[in-house]
Write a protein that holds these residues in place. Structure first.
Motif, PDB file in Angstrom:
ATOM      1  N   THR A 147      -7.144 -29.296  -5.628  1.00 14.03           N
ATOM      2  CA  THR A 147      -6.932 -28.045  -4.903  1.00 14.03           C
ATOM      3  C   THR A 147      -7.919 -27.891  -3.753  1.00 14.03           C
ATOM      4  N   CYS A 148      -7.943 -28.877  -2.881  1.00 13.71           N
ATOM      5  CA  CYS A 148      -8.742 -28.712  -1.675  1.00 13.71           C
ATOM      6  C   CYS A 148      -7.914 -29.227  -0.494  1.00 13.71           C
ATOM      7  N   SER A 149      -8.250 -28.760   0.679  1.00 17.05           N
ATOM      8  CA  SER A 149      -7.462 -29.169   1.837  1.00 17.05           C
ATOM      9  C   SER A 149      -8.328 -29.204   3.086  1.00 17.05           C
ATOM     10  N   ILE A 150      -7.792 -29.849   4.094  1.00 23.30           N
ATOM     11  CA  ILE A 150      -8.516 -29.930   5.356  1.00 23.30           C
ATOM     12  C   ILE A 150      -7.507 -29.727   6.470  1.00 23.30           C
ATOM     13  N   ASP A 151      -7.892 -28.982   7.487  1.00 21.52           N
ATOM     14  CA  ASP A 151      -7.080 -28.979   8.690  1.00 21.52           C
ATOM     15  C   ASP A 151      -7.958 -28.672   9.879  1.00 21.52           C
ATOM     16  N   GLY A 152      -7.455 -28.992  11.060  1.00 19.31           N
ATOM     17  CA  GLY A 152      -8.267 -28.797  12.244  1.00 19.31           C
ATOM     18  C   GLY A 152      -7.886 -29.786  13.315  1.00 19.31           C
ATOM     19  N   LEU A 154     -14.659 -45.927  17.566  1.00 15.05           N
ATOM     20  CA  LEU A 154     -15.533 -45.461  18.644  1.00 15.05           C
ATOM     21  C   LEU A 154     -16.600 -46.505  18.942  1.00 15.05           C
ATOM     22  N   PRO A 155     -17.040 -46.572  20.203  1.00 14.35           N
ATOM     23  CA  PRO A 155     -18.146 -47.479  20.519  1.00 14.35           C
ATOM     24  C   PRO A 155     -19.394 -47.071  19.727  1.00 14.35           C
ATOM     25  N   HIS A 156     -20.254 -48.022  19.495  1.00 16.85           N
ATOM     26  CA  HIS A 156     -21.463 -47.743  18.727  1.00 16.85           C
ATOM     27  C   HIS A 156     -22.294 -46.635  19.380  1.00 16.85           C
ATOM     28  N   GLY A 157     -22.784 -45.723  18.572  1.00 13.39           N
ATOM     29  CA  GLY A 157     -23.642 -44.667  19.086  1.00 13.39           C
ATOM     30  C   GLY A 157     -22.903 -43.529  19.767  1.00 13.39           C
ATOM     31  N   LYS A 158     -21.593 -43.524  19.728  1.00  9.77           N
ATOM     32  CA  LYS A 158     -20.822 -42.438  20.339  1.00  9.77           C
ATOM     33  C   LYS A 158     -20.216 -41.559  19.243  1.00  9.77           C
ATOM     34  N   TYR A 159     -19.927 -40.327  19.616  1.00 10.36           N
ATOM     35  CA  TYR A 159     -19.464 -39.356  18.624  1.00 10.36           C
ATOM     36  C   TYR A 159     -18.155 -38.712  19.052  1.00 10.36           C
ATOM     37  N   PRO A 160     -17.368 -38.301  18.058  1.00  9.90           N
ATOM     38  CA  PRO A 160     -16.137 -37.587  18.418  1.00  9.90           C
ATOM     39  C   PRO A 160     -16.415 -36.100  18.616  1.00  9.90           C
ATOM     40  N   LEU A 161     -15.354 -35.396  18.878  1.00 16.43           N
ATOM     41  CA  LEU A 161     -15.395 -33.945  18.986  1.00 16.43           C
ATOM     42  C   LEU A 161     -14.494 -33.474  17.855  1.00 16.43           C
ATOM     43  N   CYS A 162     -14.899 -32.483  17.097  1.00 21.74           N
ATOM     44  CA  CYS A 162     -13.962 -32.002  16.076  1.00 21.74           C
ATOM     45  C   CYS A 162     -14.294 -30.620  15.587  1.00 21.74           C
ATOM     46  N   ALA A 163     -13.282 -29.942  15.103  1.00 23.05           N
ATOM     47  CA  ALA A 163     -13.459 -28.687  14.382  1.00 23.05           C
ATOM     48  C   ALA A 163     -12.599 -28.841  13.140  1.00 23.05           C
ATOM     49  N   LEU A 164     -13.237 -29.028  11.999  1.00 24.43           N
ATOM     50  CA  LEU A 164     -12.494 -29.290  10.765  1.00 24.43           C
ATOM     51  C   LEU A 164     -12.754 -28.187   9.744  1.00 24.43           C
ATOM     52  N   MET A 165     -11.673 -27.639   9.248  1.00 28.68           N
ATOM     53  CA  MET A 165     -11.759 -26.539   8.290  1.00 28.68           C
ATOM     54  C   MET A 165     -11.468 -27.091   6.898  1.00 28.68           C
ATOM     55  N   ILE A 166     -12.441 -26.989   6.029  1.00 31.72           N
ATOM     56  CA  ILE A 166     -12.248 -27.484   4.667  1.00 31.72           C
ATOM     57  C   ILE A 166     -12.107 -26.282   3.751  1.00 31.72           C
ATOM     58  N   THR A 167     -11.083 -26.321   2.913  1.00 29.27           N
ATOM     59  CA  THR A 167     -10.891 -25.215   1.991  1.00 29.27           C
ATOM     60  C   THR A 167     -10.997 -25.741   0.568  1.00 29.27           C
ATOM     61  N   VAL A 168     -11.891 -25.154  -0.198  1.00 27.62           N
ATOM     62  CA  VAL A 168     -12.017 -25.541  -1.611  1.00 27.62           C
ATOM     63  C   VAL A 168     -11.995 -24.258  -2.436  1.00 27.62           C
ATOM     64  N   GLN A 169     -11.804 -24.417  -3.734  1.00 34.75           N
ATOM     65  CA  GLN A 169     -11.845 -23.216  -4.572  1.00 34.75           C
ATOM     66  C   GLN A 169     -13.266 -22.681  -4.591  1.00 34.75           C
ATOM     67  N   GLN A 170     -13.401 -21.366  -4.604  1.00 36.80           N
ATOM     68  CA  GLN A 170     -14.710 -20.706  -4.536  1.00 36.80           C
ATOM     69  C   GLN A 170     -15.714 -21.340  -5.518  1.00 36.80           C
ATOM     70  N   HIS A 171     -15.261 -21.659  -6.749  1.00 33.66           N
ATOM     71  CA  HIS A 171     -16.220 -22.161  -7.737  1.00 33.66           C
ATOM     72  C   HIS A 171     -16.516 -23.662  -7.573  1.00 33.66           C
ATOM     73  N   ASP A 172     -15.868 -24.317  -6.589  1.00 32.12           N
ATOM     74  CA  ASP A 172     -16.170 -25.723  -6.356  1.00 32.12           C
ATOM     75  C   ASP A 172     -17.247 -25.929  -5.292  1.00 32.12           C
ATOM     76  N   VAL A 173     -17.796 -24.833  -4.806  1.00 34.68           N
ATOM     77  CA  VAL A 173     -18.804 -24.959  -3.766  1.00 34.68           C
ATOM     78  C   VAL A 173     -19.898 -23.918  -3.982  1.00 34.68           C
ATOM     79  N   ASP A 174     -21.144 -24.359  -3.745  1.00 36.15           N
ATOM     80  CA  ASP A 174     -22.269 -23.427  -3.859  1.00 36.15           C
ATOM     81  C   ASP A 174     -22.760 -23.122  -2.454  1.00 36.15           C
ATOM     82  N   ILE A 175     -22.618 -21.866  -2.049  1.00 39.42           N
ATOM     83  CA  ILE A 175     -23.032 -21.519  -0.683  1.00 39.42           C
ATOM     84  C   ILE A 175     -24.412 -20.886  -0.674  1.00 39.42           C
TER      85      ILE A 175
END
Ligand code: ADP
Ligand code: MG
Length: 613
Positions: A232-237, A278-299
């Motif tokens: 029960t977890c998902s990712i989008d972005g 990607l070439p070595h030492g280069k980075y992507p651009l991203c905005a990733l939303m991860i959704t997990v059940q409240q009790h699966d993560v400690d904030i």
């Protein structure tokens, strides 16, 4: 006599608040969260002097009535929970009733607010955590809060604030994170009286990227969507495609259950998804939303909830890695299916890259006779006069694996010495193969030329000149990047790159260094911005380090490449130049320039290593 003293309460509170509020961006975050909690759809953020002088947030949320406008500054005052039991279920933000009280303890606060149902607004001024005035004012619905003179009463803390630009960058990142996290909200950001970003509500993240960076970047993005039903977890972005990269990781945003988080393992999972893309030492651009059940993560592992801990970290990492890889692969297979258009490539201009560093300065406009003969084939080997002392050094060969421990050597030319080597030729259009008494010597043509140019740039760069461009090159940058580079114009002009800002998000290059005529400059300028950011916190030698990197980058761009066919004259010239170069045993990136295959090794292979035979 007792040595322990009880601190006056207000002082103790200031110190405690100073622990939670470290920098202006922390305040900006709390205030924006309050605006969102209050149901605002339009949030305007105004910053002066990187937030050290003023942070002002104006929203169109529910506002507060007269009484709440006073109560909100009390410690543990909140409208969001009534007991500890509510803590886990509460969907809103904040340190639970601590934010405004803490802010009021470390800065001067002025609040103007009007509740939806009220006929008038209220203005409250707070200093040293005490309300010093409250009055009725005309106001529009919502809240307008100003936080001025941060840490005015905590000089020790104030000293730890970074320079304006550093604090500002933190705020800008935070602003971008909020924009990704809440596409439906209209966010505006102003700095020192100028508008930096105006981001009206949008329906997708692609449009947000376009608002925050520029249109071109928006076209390089891919959607990512993936669900793991078992856990029960998902990712989008969105993520950037394989054909786009950045020079630092500042364009990578992760959100967990709608909260912006910094997490090293999420980042490395992302980079694994981009493995070999990607070439070595280069980075992507991203905005990733991860959704997990409240009790699966400690904030609650971080006082400001900027970090999280997953109960099943591997599952989340795999989710990121797989979904990124799949999105990239899907895109690539689409491209493969597009009919191939034949393009006739222009002949290699490698010979216009200046080969001899001796001639670099005086001859950069006059093309050498060698250069006019670009495809000279390799003729039968005449005897070459130039002795190569570099190849005589056994220390050079043997020390290659631990090159960094080798001191720089100044190579002496022995003009009249008899040659002790023969150029056999070029192998794989990449290596110059040399026959020597004690073995076969291979020189990496790119690494060698790179080192030659680099050393030359270091010593003589200031003497060289720039070329005014007939058609100035326009480089699109985000306003944050533009702001950063504007503070370091000297760095560019010292390297013969002349630029001027052109609108709010563009830089215009008007002149380039002579030897970089044919090289696109946007790559270099974006790379410099990446370095500036990377070395932002090194107070010492920051510019020196960046100068070195610029020289290495220019050398790399201007150097002959693997795959360039070289004439024998070229090879000779290159070897001569290399011989005259300090630290000639490796390229500026640390790769070796040459390597010896000793005769003894060859003989061993052929079982001839008993000399008697
Ligand atoms: P918390 O957000 O945890 O409740 P804060 O100290 O941040 O604690 O805010 C205290 C209270 O002040 C909030 O619960 C809310 O009722 C009120 N408040 C703060 N900022 C705003 C705002 N921008 N609009 C409306 N109400 C606000
Ligand atoms: Mg709050």
């Amino acid at each position: 006599m007792a040595i322990i003293k009880q601190l006056p309460l207000d002082q103790a509170y200031k110190i405690a608040a100073g622990e939670v509020i470290e920098r202006p961006a922390n305040i900006v975050k709390e205030l924006i969260e309050n605006s969102l909690d209050a149901g605002a759809t339009h949030v305007k953020i105004m910053i002066v002097d990187g937030g050290k002088e003023l942070i002002r947030i104006i929203d169109n949320g529910s506002g507060m009535d007269e009484e709440d406008a006073r109560l909100c500054f009390n410690k543990h005052a909140t409208s969001k929970i009534t007991s500890i039991d509510d803590l886990d279920s509460v969907a809103t933000f904040g340190f639970r009733g601590e934010a405004l009280a803490s802010v009021a303890a470390v800065a001067h606060v002025t609040l103007v607010t009007k509740h939806t149902l009220a006929t008038h607004g209220t203005k409250v001024v707070v200093e040293h955590n005490a309300i010093i005035s409250q009055e009725i004012v005309a106001a529009s619905q919502g809240t307008d809060i100003s936080v001025a003179n941060l840490f005015y009463a905590l000089p020790a803390r104030k000293k730890f604030l970074k320079k304006k630009e550093t604090e500002w960058r933190q705020i800008l990142l935070l602003f971008q994170a909020f924009c990704f996290d809440y596409p439906a909200i209209h966010f505006q950001l102003h700095a020192d009286g100028k508008i930096v970003h105006n981001c009206p509500s949008v329906t997708n993240l692609q449009d947000r990227i376009t608002q925050l960076l520029n249109h071109e970047v928006g076209t390089h993005m891919l959607a990512v969507e993936h669900v793991n039903h078992q856990y029960t977890c998902s990712i989008d972005g969105i993520i950037s495609r394989h054909d786009f990269h950045r020079y630092d990781s500042s364009g990578i945003f992760f959100f967990v259950n709608n909260r912006w988080v910094k997490n090293h393992s999420l980042m490395s999972a992302l980079m694994k998804g981009y493995h070999n893309v990607l070439p070595h030492g280069k980075y992507p651009l991203c905005a990733l939303m991860i959704t997990v059940q409240q009790h699966d993560v400690d904030i609650n592992i971080h006082p400001r909830k900027e970090e999280v801990k997953f109960i099943h970290p591997r599952i989340i990492e795999q989710l990121i890695q797989d979904s990124v890889r799949m999105a990239l692969e899907a895109r690539l297979s689409q491209e493969v299916n597009v009919p191939v258009r034949l393009v006739h490539s222009a002949p290699s201009n490698s010979y216009n890259r200046i080969l001899s560093t001796e001639r670099l300065l005086e001859e950069s406009l006059r093309i050498s006779s060698i250069a006019q003969e670009p495809f000279a084939s390799i003729k039968a080997a005449p005897s070459y006069e130039a002795p190569l002392s570099i190849f005589n050094s056994s220390a050079y060969i043997q020390s290659l694996p631990k090159q960094s421990s080798l001191p720089d050597r100044t190579i002496v030319m022995h003009e009249n010495q008899a040659p002790d080597y023969q150029i056999i030729g070029q192998y794989h259009k990449t290596y110059i193969v040399i026959e020597k008494e004690d073995g076969l010597f291979f020189v990496d043509q790119h690494a060698a030329h790179e080192r030659i140019l680099y050393e030359n740039f270091k010593i003589r760069f200031k003497e060289s000149a720039h070329i005014q461009l007939l058609f100035p090159q326009i480089i699109a940058l985000s306003s944050g990047d533009l702001g950063l580079i504007e503070q370091h114009m000297d760095l560019l002009s010292d390297n013969n790159i002349l630029v001027e800002s052109f609108g709010a998000q563009q830089l215009r290059v008007t002149a380039t260094p002579i030897h970089l005529q044919s090289v696109p400059l946007d790559d270099l300028i974006k790379q410099i911005i990446g370095w500036l950011r990377m070395h932002e916190h090194d107070d010492q030698d920051q510019l020196l380090k960046i100068h070195e990197k610029i020289h290495a980058h220019m050398a790399c761009k201007a150097a002959i490449k693997a795959g360039d066919v070289l004439s024998k004259e070229h090879m000779m010239q290159l070897l001569r130049d290399l011989d005259k170069t300090r630290s000639n045993f490796c390229c500026p990136h640390g790769r070796p320039t040459g390597w010896l295959l000793p005769l003894s090794e060859i003989e061993k292979k052929f079982k001839r290593d008993y000399r008697s035979s």
